[in-house]
Design an enzyme around this catalytic site. Structure first.
Site, mmCIF file in Angstrom:
data_model
loop_
_atom_site.group_PDB
_atom_site.id
_atom_site.type_symbol
_atom_site.label_atom_id
_atom_site.label_comp_id
_atom_site.label_asym_id
_atom_site.label_seq_id
_atom_site.Cartn_x
_atom_site.Cartn_y
_atom_site.Cartn_z
ATOM 1 N N CYS A 1 1.045 -1.272 0.068
ATOM 2 C CA CYS A 1 -0.127 -0.139 -0.359
ATOM 3 C C CYS A 1 0.986 1.475 -0.089
ATOM 4 O O CYS A 1 0.620 2.387 -0.380
ATOM 5 C CB CYS A 1 -0.820 0.104 1.227
ATOM 6 S SG CYS A 1 -0.356 0.009 3.130
ATOM 7 N N GLU B 1 6.693 -0.957 10.211
ATOM 8 C CA GLU B 1 5.731 -1.636 10.212
ATOM 9 C C GLU B 1 6.274 -3.243 9.873
ATOM 10 O O GLU B 1 7.215 -3.931 9.385
ATOM 11 C CB GLU B 1 5.814 -1.620 9.237
ATOM 12 C CG GLU B 1 3.935 -1.642 8.701
ATOM 13 C CD GLU B 1 3.500 -1.749 7.053
ATOM 14 O OE1 GLU B 1 2.762 -1.575 6.726
ATOM 15 O OE2 GLU B 1 4.221 -0.785 6.212
#
Length: 426
Positions: free
Chosen positions: A47, A116
């Site tokens: 993304c 992340e």
């Protein structure tokens, strides 16, 4: 040489990244099939980024041109003509800079939400797909595996596993600032993939109990049984009840017509391409939080162990690059010694000696080569790689090929600076 072509959230607007969202496997296959000079290709599409890692058998100028052209043409072939010409802001990194970038990406240090955790898994799956389809190369796969190992070490050093940063967690941190009690909040989750499962875990960490899942592809019931949440097939009714809506699918799932009149909700769109029509955010009673908004808030998030993790990544990238710089000398030395030993074995066989002579010679060879191979890499890490190569050439009279990677740096910090400098190139 190794190269990386990267279009990411730092150099490319989200509206363009959205249009570049393609199947990573097909992207790698298209590039690998397009030119004989491309020895390996691994693509990563998330993304926040679309990246192509390549091994190209060509000089630097030619390799850079091939990498950018291949990336652009493959995007057009996979993503349609709309994707052609959108990558003018993409950066091309080579050798040391490409290695350092890959290590940073895999460790989550180049993400919107620093630290992340999902990105390492996405890189691992991309590498596995490339091996299965034959688009990878031994060298390219090796550097990816080293990056994945480094990501684990960085998480351990930086305690990222406990901190648990991801886009979903970052978004829920932002949402939580508007809530008083997650346990009484009606949450609608749209999507049933890996990211949806991560989101459920993040919701439960915050005390959310009333979670309903809807799937545009009809998989809600199976997902709900596995995750212990409630499934629904009625999107409109679920939207009308929900206070928080979180979308994480691969398609546009919520349009203006899907939202019942009078709905009051905060919608978090974690999808790329967008899962929610931007016009939904203009409806009365609806607040829309998308990736662009999350990116603007991301710098405000403090990851206390970030510097420790970056130190691990910098050191690992430097070690990999410097070891690669003396690899041709080590290979030349091993081939020379093994050739001498094989000649002795052949003579022993001709004399009728038994296999114990061969076994002893091969064992002796391994023992003799271990120390110079280890010390060569250690000297390279200390910035003395050129001396190792000169020594092998001088003492053995061997021709040593050019290093596989050029470090261009004397230490981990210099590798990091090299990466930054390369990324500034037009």
């Amino acid at each position: 040489m190794l190269l990386c072509v990267t279009a990411n959230h730092r150099n490319t607007p989200f509206e363009i990244l959205e249009r570049l969202s393609v199947d990573a496997g097909m992207l790698a296959e298209t590039v690998a099939a397009g030119n004989d000079l491309v020895r390996g290709a691994v693509a990563v599409s998330t993304c926040n980024r679309v990246e192509l890692y390549l091994e190209i058998d060509a000089p630097a100028i030619t390799a850079h041109a091939l990498a950018r052209q291949g990336f652009d043409h493959a995007l057009a072939a996979v993503g349609g003509d709309d994707a052609r010409g959108l990558t003018t802001s993409a950066e091309v990194l080579d050798d040391a800079a490409a290695v350092h970038h890959l290590f940073s990406v895999c460790a989550g240090l180049d993400s919107v939400a620093v630290g992340e955790e999902e990105i390492a898994g996405q890189v691992r799956r991309a590498a596995a797909h490339a091996r299965t389809t034959g688009t990878s190369s031994g060298r390219l796969d090796h550097v990816v595996q080293e990056a994945i190992r480094t990501a684990r070490a960085a998480r351990a050093q930086g305690d990222a596993s406990r901190t648990g940063r991801s886009l979903a967690r970052l978004a829920l941190d932002l949402v939580g600032s508007r809530l008083t009690d997650w346990s009484s909040t009606e949450v609608l989750l749209i999507g049933t993939g890996r990211y949806a499962a991560t989101t459920v875990a993040s919701l439960r960490e915050r005390g959310a109990e009333r979670i309903t899942v809807y799937s545009p592809t009809g998989r809600a019931q199976l997902f709900a049984r596995r995750q212990g949440v409630t499934a629904t097939n009625d999107l409109g009714a679920a939207l009308a009840r929900a206070e928080i809506v979180i979308t994480c699918t691969t398609r546009l799932s919520v349009g203006v017509d899907d939202v019942p009149a009078g709905t009051r909700a905060l919608i978090v769109d974690l999808g790329l391409p967008r899962n929610v029509d931007p016009a939904v955010g203009a409806l009365d009673g609806i607040a829309l939080l998308d990736l662009e908004t999350i990116r603007l808030h991301a710098p405000l998030v403090h990851w206390s162990a970030e510097e420790d993790a970056r130190a691990v990544v910098d050191a690992a990238a430097h070690s990999y690059v410097t070891a690669a710089s003396v690899e041709p000398a080590v290979v030349a030395l091993r081939e020379h010694v093994l050739g001498v030993v094989q000649a002795e074995i052949d003579r022993a066989r001709a004399r009728g000696d038994d296999g114990r002579v061969e076994e002893a010679l091969r064992h002796l060879t391994s023992v003799l080569l271990h120390t110079p191979s280890t010390l060569a890499r250690r000297h390279a890490a200390a910035g003395r790689g050129d001396q190792v190569i000169d020594a092998v050439r001088t003492l053995y009279g061997l021709e040593v090929a050019e290093p596989a990677l050029e470090s261009g740096a004397a230490g981990p910090q210099a590798v990091a600076r090299s990466s930054s400098a390369s990324s500034a190139k037009p």
